[in-house]
Design a protein around this motif. Structure first.
Motif, short mmCIF file in Angstrom:
data_model
loop_
_atom_site.label_atom_id
_atom_site.label_comp_id
_atom_site.label_asym_id
_atom_site.label_seq_id
_atom_site.Cartn_x
_atom_site.Cartn_y
_atom_site.Cartn_z
N VAL A 173 0.75 -1.16 -0.02
CA VAL A 173 0.15 -0.05 0.15
C VAL A 173 0.94 1.23 -0.04
N VAL A 174 0.59 2.14 -0.83
CA VAL A 174 1.29 3.42 -0.94
C VAL A 174 0.28 4.51 -1.13
N PRO A 175 0.64 5.75 -0.84
CA PRO A 175 -0.14 6.84 -1.19
C PRO A 175 -0.23 7.36 -2.40
N SER A 176 -1.48 7.74 -2.70
CA SER A 176 -1.64 8.11 -4.36
C SER A 176 -1.54 9.79 -4.49
N ARG A 177 -1.36 10.39 -3.41
CA ARG A 177 -1.23 11.86 -3.17
C ARG A 177 -0.32 12.16 -1.83
N THR A 178 0.27 13.26 -1.75
CA THR A 178 0.76 13.70 -0.65
C THR A 178 -0.14 13.81 0.70
N ILE A 179 0.18 13.06 1.86
CA ILE A 179 -0.77 13.19 3.02
C ILE A 179 0.05 13.80 4.01
N ARG A 180 -0.38 14.77 4.62
CA ARG A 180 0.09 15.45 5.62
C ARG A 180 -0.21 14.88 6.98
N PRO A 181 0.73 15.06 7.85
CA PRO A 181 0.68 14.54 9.23
C PRO A 181 -0.69 14.99 9.85
N ASN A 182 -1.11 14.07 10.64
CA ASN A 182 -2.50 14.48 11.53
C ASN A 182 -3.51 14.46 10.58
N THR A 183 -3.53 13.82 9.21
CA THR A 183 -4.70 13.60 8.39
C THR A 183 -5.38 12.38 8.38
N LEU A 184 -6.59 12.26 8.43
CA LEU A 184 -7.24 10.79 8.55
C LEU A 184 -6.89 10.45 7.06
N ILE A 185 -6.65 9.12 6.94
CA ILE A 185 -6.36 8.37 5.43
C ILE A 185 -7.69 7.87 4.87
N THR A 186 -8.22 8.35 3.63
CA THR A 186 -9.37 7.65 3.15
C THR A 186 -9.19 6.77 1.91
N GLU A 187 -9.87 6.04 1.58
CA GLU A 187 -9.67 5.16 0.17
C GLU A 187 -9.13 6.02 -0.87
N MET A 188 -9.55 6.94 -1.07
CA MET A 188 -8.86 8.02 -2.17
C MET A 188 -7.58 8.15 -1.97
N ASP A 189 -6.98 8.12 -0.77
CA ASP A 189 -5.46 8.49 -0.70
C ASP A 189 -4.66 7.45 -0.71
N VAL A 190 -5.05 6.35 -1.07
CA VAL A 190 -3.97 5.04 -1.12
C VAL A 190 -4.50 4.05 -2.26
N LYS A 191 -3.58 3.73 -2.86
CA LYS A 191 -3.55 2.61 -3.78
C LYS A 191 -2.41 1.41 -3.55
N PHE A 192 -2.26 0.41 -4.65
CA PHE A 192 -1.47 -0.68 -4.39
C PHE A 192 -0.20 -0.25 -5.28
N ALA A 193 0.97 -0.77 -4.91
CA ALA A 193 2.15 -0.68 -5.80
C ALA A 193 2.79 -2.09 -5.77
N LYS A 194 3.37 -2.37 -6.99
CA LYS A 194 4.23 -3.77 -6.98
C LYS A 194 5.20 -3.87 -5.89
N GLY A 195 5.28 -5.14 -5.46
CA GLY A 195 6.51 -5.29 -4.52
C GLY A 195 5.98 -5.68 -2.80
N ASP A 196 6.82 -6.45 -2.39
CA ASP A 196 6.22 -6.87 -0.94
C ASP A 196 7.54 -6.00 0.02
N LEU A 197 6.94 -5.31 1.08
CA LEU A 197 7.92 -4.59 1.95
C LEU A 197 7.50 -5.26 3.43
N PRO A 198 8.71 -5.89 4.08
CA PRO A 198 8.51 -6.39 5.32
C PRO A 198 7.62 -5.59 6.40
N ASN A 199 8.13 -4.31 6.25
CA ASN A 199 7.34 -3.23 7.49
C ASN A 199 6.28 -2.50 6.80
N GLY A 200 5.62 -2.98 5.67
CA GLY A 200 4.82 -2.18 5.15
C GLY A 200 3.23 -2.89 5.12
#
Length: 140
Positions: free
Chosen positions: A22-49
């Motif tokens: 999961v990666v952001p689809s746009r810049t998300i500022r600190p203290n902002t609630l994350i919505t489904e419009m803010d994130v998307k999938f990217a290829k690859g697996d990350l151990p702490n992601g």
């Protein structure tokens, strides 16, 4: 034929399965609630992601999150219920005694966080645990 099957089975066990991160689809500022419009999938697996959108949506960004970069476990957390300088109810319970007072939060906090607060009457600084209703249970 038996050796071929054994070789393929061994090869399948040694190659890690690739999952999406999961990666952001746009810049998300600190203290902002994350919505489904803010994130998307990217290829690859990350151990702490994160590999599931449901783990990220509804959480609050603790740091700035940039498009295309993975979201790490420490980058997000539950949404804050108490903001800095917010008036809060302070509650102390002990030995059958309940004391309530009005206070001012000196830090932001989500449910379960220990934050500093100031009693408005005595001006004493104390620590309290944020409750789901936004009040603080004061600890000794």
């Amino acid at each position: 034929m038996k050796n071929l099957f054994a070789s393929l089975a061994w090869l399948a066990c040694t190659i890690p399965a690739l999952a999406d991160t999961v990666v952001p689809s746009r810049t998300i500022r600190p203290n902002t609630l994350i919505t489904e419009m803010d994130v998307k999938f990217a290829k690859g697996d990350l151990p702490n992601g994160f590999s599931r959108l449901s783990d990220v949506i509804g959480q609050e960004a603790r740091v700035a999150l940039y498009p295309g970069r993975p979201i790490y476990l420490d980058d997000i957390g539950p949404p804050a219920l108490v903001d800095r300088n917010q008036l809060v109810l302070l509650r102390f319970t002990g030995q059958g005694l309940v004391i309530s007072a009005e206070g001012r939060a000196l830090e932001r906090g989500a449910a379960g966080d220990m934050i500093r607060a100031m009693n408005l009457t005595s001006r004493a600084t104390l620590f309290g645990q944020v409750q789901p209703d936004g009040s603080l249970i004061v600890r000794r």
